[in-house]
Every structure is written in C-alpha cells, then in structure tokens.
Write a protein that holds these residues in place. Structure first.
Motif, mmCIF file in Angstrom:
data_model
loop_
_atom_site.group_PDB
_atom_site.id
_atom_site.type_symbol
_atom_site.label_atom_id
_atom_site.label_comp_id
_atom_site.label_asym_id
_atom_site.label_seq_id
_atom_site.Cartn_x
_atom_site.Cartn_y
_atom_site.Cartn_z
ATOM 1 N N VAL A 73 28.449 -29.006 17.913
ATOM 2 C CA VAL A 73 28.273 -27.615 17.472
ATOM 3 C C VAL A 73 27.830 -27.619 16.013
ATOM 4 O O VAL A 73 28.435 -28.276 15.163
ATOM 5 N N ARG A 74 26.758 -26.871 15.734
ATOM 6 C CA ARG A 74 26.229 -26.742 14.376
ATOM 7 C C ARG A 74 25.936 -25.271 14.095
ATOM 8 O O ARG A 74 25.605 -24.519 15.009
ATOM 9 N N ILE A 75 26.019 -24.892 12.829
ATOM 10 C CA ILE A 75 25.560 -23.564 12.431
ATOM 11 C C ILE A 75 24.048 -23.521 12.576
ATOM 12 O O ILE A 75 23.349 -24.478 12.246
ATOM 13 N N ARG A 76 23.528 -22.409 13.051
ATOM 14 C CA ARG A 76 22.071 -22.280 13.156
ATOM 15 C C ARG A 76 21.465 -22.249 11.760
ATOM 16 O O ARG A 76 21.928 -21.531 10.875
ATOM 17 N N SER A 77 20.418 -23.012 11.568
ATOM 18 C CA SER A 77 19.821 -23.124 10.236
ATOM 19 C C SER A 77 18.946 -21.939 9.879
ATOM 20 O O SER A 77 18.601 -21.735 8.721
ATOM 21 N N GLU A 78 18.566 -21.130 10.872
ATOM 22 C CA GLU A 78 17.609 -20.045 10.617
ATOM 23 C C GLU A 78 18.235 -18.825 9.972
ATOM 24 O O GLU A 78 17.557 -17.827 9.744
ATOM 25 N N GLN A 79 19.520 -18.878 9.665
ATOM 26 C CA GLN A 79 20.204 -17.676 9.213
ATOM 27 C C GLN A 79 20.165 -17.490 7.698
ATOM 28 O O GLN A 79 20.910 -16.692 7.160
ATOM 29 N N GLY A 80 19.298 -18.195 7.017
ATOM 30 C CA GLY A 80 19.133 -17.969 5.592
ATOM 31 C C GLY A 80 19.340 -19.231 4.779
ATOM 32 O O GLY A 80 19.593 -20.321 5.311
ATOM 33 N N LEU A 81 19.239 -19.089 3.460
ATOM 34 C CA LEU A 81 19.343 -20.199 2.525
ATOM 35 C C LEU A 81 20.468 -19.947 1.527
ATOM 36 O O LEU A 81 20.875 -18.797 1.316
ATOM 37 N N VAL A 82 20.953 -21.027 0.933
ATOM 38 C CA VAL A 82 21.938 -20.904 -0.141
ATOM 39 C C VAL A 82 21.489 -21.756 -1.322
ATOM 40 O O VAL A 82 20.791 -22.762 -1.156
ATOM 41 N N LEU A 83 21.902 -21.337 -2.511
ATOM 42 C CA LEU A 83 21.589 -22.046 -3.750
ATOM 43 C C LEU A 83 22.848 -22.676 -4.320
ATOM 44 O O LEU A 83 23.937 -22.095 -4.252
ATOM 45 N N GLY A 84 22.699 -23.868 -4.902
ATOM 46 C CA GLY A 84 23.772 -24.503 -5.648
ATOM 47 C C GLY A 84 23.295 -24.802 -7.055
ATOM 48 O O GLY A 84 22.188 -25.317 -7.230
ATOM 49 N N LEU A 85 24.088 -24.463 -8.066
ATOM 50 C CA LEU A 85 23.730 -24.709 -9.462
ATOM 51 C C LEU A 85 24.879 -25.430 -10.157
ATOM 52 O O LEU A 85 26.023 -24.968 -10.117
ATOM 53 N N ASP A 86 24.568 -26.568 -10.748
ATOM 54 C CA ASP A 86 25.552 -27.365 -11.472
ATOM 55 C C ASP A 86 25.180 -27.392 -12.951
ATOM 56 O O ASP A 86 24.149 -27.947 -13.325
ATOM 57 N N PHE A 87 26.028 -26.781 -13.785
ATOM 58 C CA PHE A 87 25.843 -26.812 -15.232
ATOM 59 C C PHE A 87 26.728 -27.927 -15.795
ATOM 60 O O PHE A 87 27.957 -27.780 -15.866
ATOM 61 N N GLY A 88 26.129 -29.064 -16.150
ATOM 62 C CA GLY A 88 26.869 -30.120 -16.811
ATOM 63 C C GLY A 88 26.849 -29.891 -18.312
ATOM 64 O O GLY A 88 26.369 -28.866 -18.793
ATOM 65 N N HIS A 89 27.368 -30.844 -19.071
ATOM 66 C CA HIS A 89 27.305 -30.712 -20.526
ATOM 67 C C HIS A 89 25.881 -30.922 -21.035
ATOM 68 O O HIS A 89 25.445 -30.256 -21.982
ATOM 69 N N ARG A 90 25.151 -31.823 -20.377
ATOM 70 C CA ARG A 90 23.826 -32.197 -20.874
ATOM 71 C C ARG A 90 22.710 -31.982 -19.852
ATOM 72 O O ARG A 90 21.598 -32.438 -20.054
ATOM 73 N N HIS A 91 22.999 -31.278 -18.766
ATOM 74 C CA HIS A 91 21.965 -31.087 -17.752
ATOM 75 C C HIS A 91 22.262 -29.851 -16.911
ATOM 76 O O HIS A 91 23.393 -29.337 -16.912
#
Length: 418
Positions: A73-91
C-alpha cells in the motif's frame, strides 16, 4: 456535520487516519504490516485499504515482503507536492517531493543564515522557484511546506528568544515564509527534522524510540518516543548543545559556561586545530583529514566523541531509546567518531542501556531537509471533511462515502492545478 466524539463513526474515521498516517510515515507497507503498526485487526485494515483504494487515495499493488507475496500500500503520488526547507548555520537546502516522498528536485546554497532572516528567506524563495521550474510546477501544485531551523521552536512556530540566530528577531518563519510561497508552512527544530528524516528514510526505519544526535556547527537532539517526536512543554526538548559539561569552561552564546557546544561545536574544533593545521577552513576539511589518517585531526574528533558519548549515555539513561543515530557534519567521519563515542558510553550509562546501538545517520547531510518533507506531508489532509462526516456508523466505512470523499478531493485538486 460534525462527528460525535466517541461515536462509532468517529472511531472509524480515526482508524482510517491511523492507516494513512502509518503508510505515509513509512512510504510503503503491506496490509499485515499496517495491522501490526496500527494495532487494528487484519480485517479492519483490509476494509479500510480497499475503500481508500476505491477513493483514489492509495495505490495497492502486488509485492514481496519478508520473502512472501503481499499487497503493498502506497499513497497516490498524484495528489500534489510538498516542499522541505532546511536552514543550517551556513547553508540553505530545499527539496521538492510528491506524497510518496519521491524527491523530484533539490538545491543547496551557501548562506550565513543567522546574519539576516530576511536575506535567508530571499535565498530560500529563490531556491523554491528553481526546484519548481525544474519539474515544470507552480506554487499551486504545492500542498504544504516544512521548514527546519537550528533553534528551539515553540508550538506556535515562532522563534524563541535565542542568540544563535540574531538576525531573526523580527521573523516569523511560518508566517513570513508562507506569505512568500503562498502555501501553508510548518516549522520545527532542525534536529527534530533530522530524526524524522532518519525514521522514514534512514537508520530509524522500524524504530519507535529513537535518539537522533546532530553534531555539526551546533549540537542538538531529536527524541522519538513511541513513534512521535517529543517536543517538551515549550518546544525545546533535545537542546543537548547547552548542557553544562564544564562549569569553568568557555562562555557559550546562550550565556552559560562550558556547554557541550563550546567543546564539540564546529567552530571550537577548528580553533583547536588552527595552529597546527592552518589550511583547514571547514568542519568538512577537518573530518576528511581525520578519515585520511591525520593524527591531530583524529585526536580532536576522538575528544569530541567522548563528550558526545557522555551526553548520549545520559540521554539513554533518561529516555531509553532503542537506537542512537548520529548525524550532522561530524558523522561523516564514520567510525573515527563513533568508536570512541561508543567506548565512552558504558562509563556513564546504567547497565541496562550501556549497550544501546549507536550508528551513523544513513541520510547524511540531507536528514533535515528530508525530515522537512515528512513534516509537510504529515499535514496534508488526504481525505477532507467529507470522509469524517459520512460513515455508516455500524462498524465498517461506507464505500460510497469514502469514494465520494475521494472524488471531491480529486475535483478540488483538479481545480487547484488548473
């Protein structure tokens, strides 16, 4: 219509969401695995999965689990997108994925994040535009965004008063970034996101109680208790970088003396080696030299490992995790760091936890951005309100109700995507 708490329909709606949460947190599960993870009966899981498949919320396909044929069982991929943002100290690192956690595009850019929150958000906004352009998408395709910062984040998502990010005093990470991107934004501490990333993608898979230690410019821990991130009352659980190790030690940015961060943080380690190794400019340089066999660099990492081992042992005493996962820049040293770290733990840990497995993060320096994707995906409502309102109230979900909810969801998404 609002479901009555404790009613049969409310219970069934909750069970559906338990199934979805289990599949979403692990990417793919067999129906038998869903039953074990959720505690639901195999018959209930089978009914729920069948109805979710009819609604177009999940895909069900033949597979092999443990050497046996199974329905995956998998979530259907066609249901939209998500963003991930990682703020490090230097990047700043940004990733774009579908709801199956398939990463479609990723960018990383050097940035002095602590100097100016506004400038850092400008860079992040630019990187988001780049990843969307790469896949031919727009902001309308994004259903949620997760963001991580190297500082405590209370439950309201606003930065606590913290000297580690002096240029963020007037910044509301969730609100300000949400306005720029036009999507709902959810924020958490970077170590907590690292723990999420390892739970889904790395060394934490299948683990319900985990301690993730991030050792980089700063030190932090993400604690997983019974499968959930433990934030504490004010959202600052896991701030191991500011445990006092030496009461007469150097002054820390937090105002105390001898914090762990003043002894093993990246800038401190580089200062230790500066006179004998002036050519080493970054923690990555230090780690690579140690891996290549440089004796001075190995000594620096071994001493740092013993301090981290002291704290890891006490985490094990208090939280009793099944596994300790070490991530961050220092973890790239592998056994050069982990061997002395493990050796230090029995001296400080009670016998019952002294041999807790300690392993390196499998996701490397991507743990936090992957965890941000998981955080975002966890917020996406795959069913909508109708799925909670229309149940037969007898003991199984009404097929037409779930199908109608799925149809409504697809119609909303069709309109959303144009």
């Amino acid at each position: 219509m609002t479901l009555k708490p404790g009613s049969q329909a409310s219970l069934r709606a909750a069970n559906i969401r338990r199934v979805l949460a289990a599949v979403r947190s692990r990417g793919v599960l067999s129906q038998a695995e869903i039953a074990r993870v959720t505690g639901l009966s195999p018959a209930s899981v089978s009914n729920i999965v069948r109805h979710l498949g009819e609604a177009g919320t999940v895909d069900v396909s033949p597979g092999v689990r443990g050497g046996r044929r199974a329905q995956e069982v998998r979530i259907r991929s066609e249901q939209g997108l998500v963003l991930g943002l990682d703020f490090g100290h230097r990047h700043i690192r940004v990733a774009l994925a579908d709801l199956r956690y398939t990463v479609l595009a990723e960018r990383k850019r050097a940035c002095n994040v602590g100097a100016s929150g506004s400038d850092a958000l400008d860079v992040a906004q630019s990187l988001v535009a780049e990843v969307l352009e790469e896949v031919g998408g727009t902001h309308r395709d994004v259903r949620a965004a997760g963001v991580g910062l190297p500082a405590p984040l209370p439950v309201d998502g606003r930065l606590a008063s913290w000297p580690i990010l002096p240029g963020w005093d007037s910044i509301d990470p969730r609100g300000d970034l949400g306005e720029r991107l036009g999507v709902d934004v959810y924020a958490d501490n970077d170590a907590n996101l690292g723990a999420r990333g390892e739970l889904v993608f790395g060394a934490g898979r299948g683990i319900a109680n985990l301690a993730y230690v991030k050792a980089a410019t700063g030190l932090g821990a993400g604690l997983v208790v019974d499968g959930r991130i433990y934030h504490g009352y004010a959202g600052s659980a896991g701030e191991i970088g500011h445990l006092t190790i030496d009461e007469t030690g150097p002054i820390c940015s937090c105002g105390n003396r001898g914090c762990l961060e003043t002894l093993v943080g990246g800038p401190f380690l580089l200062e230790l080696i500066r006179h004998s190794h002036p050519h080493l400019r970054t923690v990555e340089d230090l780690v690579q030299a140690a891996v290549d066999g440089d004796g001075g660099c190995r000594r620096v990492l071994a001493d740092a490992a013993r301090h981290i081992g002291f704290v890891a042992a006490n985490l094990c005493n208090v939280v009793n995790p099944e596994r300790v996962v070490v991530g961050g820049d220092l973890a790239a040293a592998g056994e050069v760091l982990l061997e002395p770290l493990r050796a230090a733990m029995p001296r400080y840990a009670v016998i019952s936890v002294a041999e807790t497995p300690v392993v390196a993060a499998e996701t490397g320096d991507r743990a936090e951005v992957l965890g941000a994707l998981v955080l975002a995906a966890e917020q996406v409502d795959l069913l909508g309100e109708q799925a909670e309102e229309r149940w037969d109230g007898v003991g199984t979900p009404a097929p037409t109700a779930v199908a109608q909810a799925g149809s409504a969801l697809r119609q909303r998404e069709d309109a959303r995507w144009g």
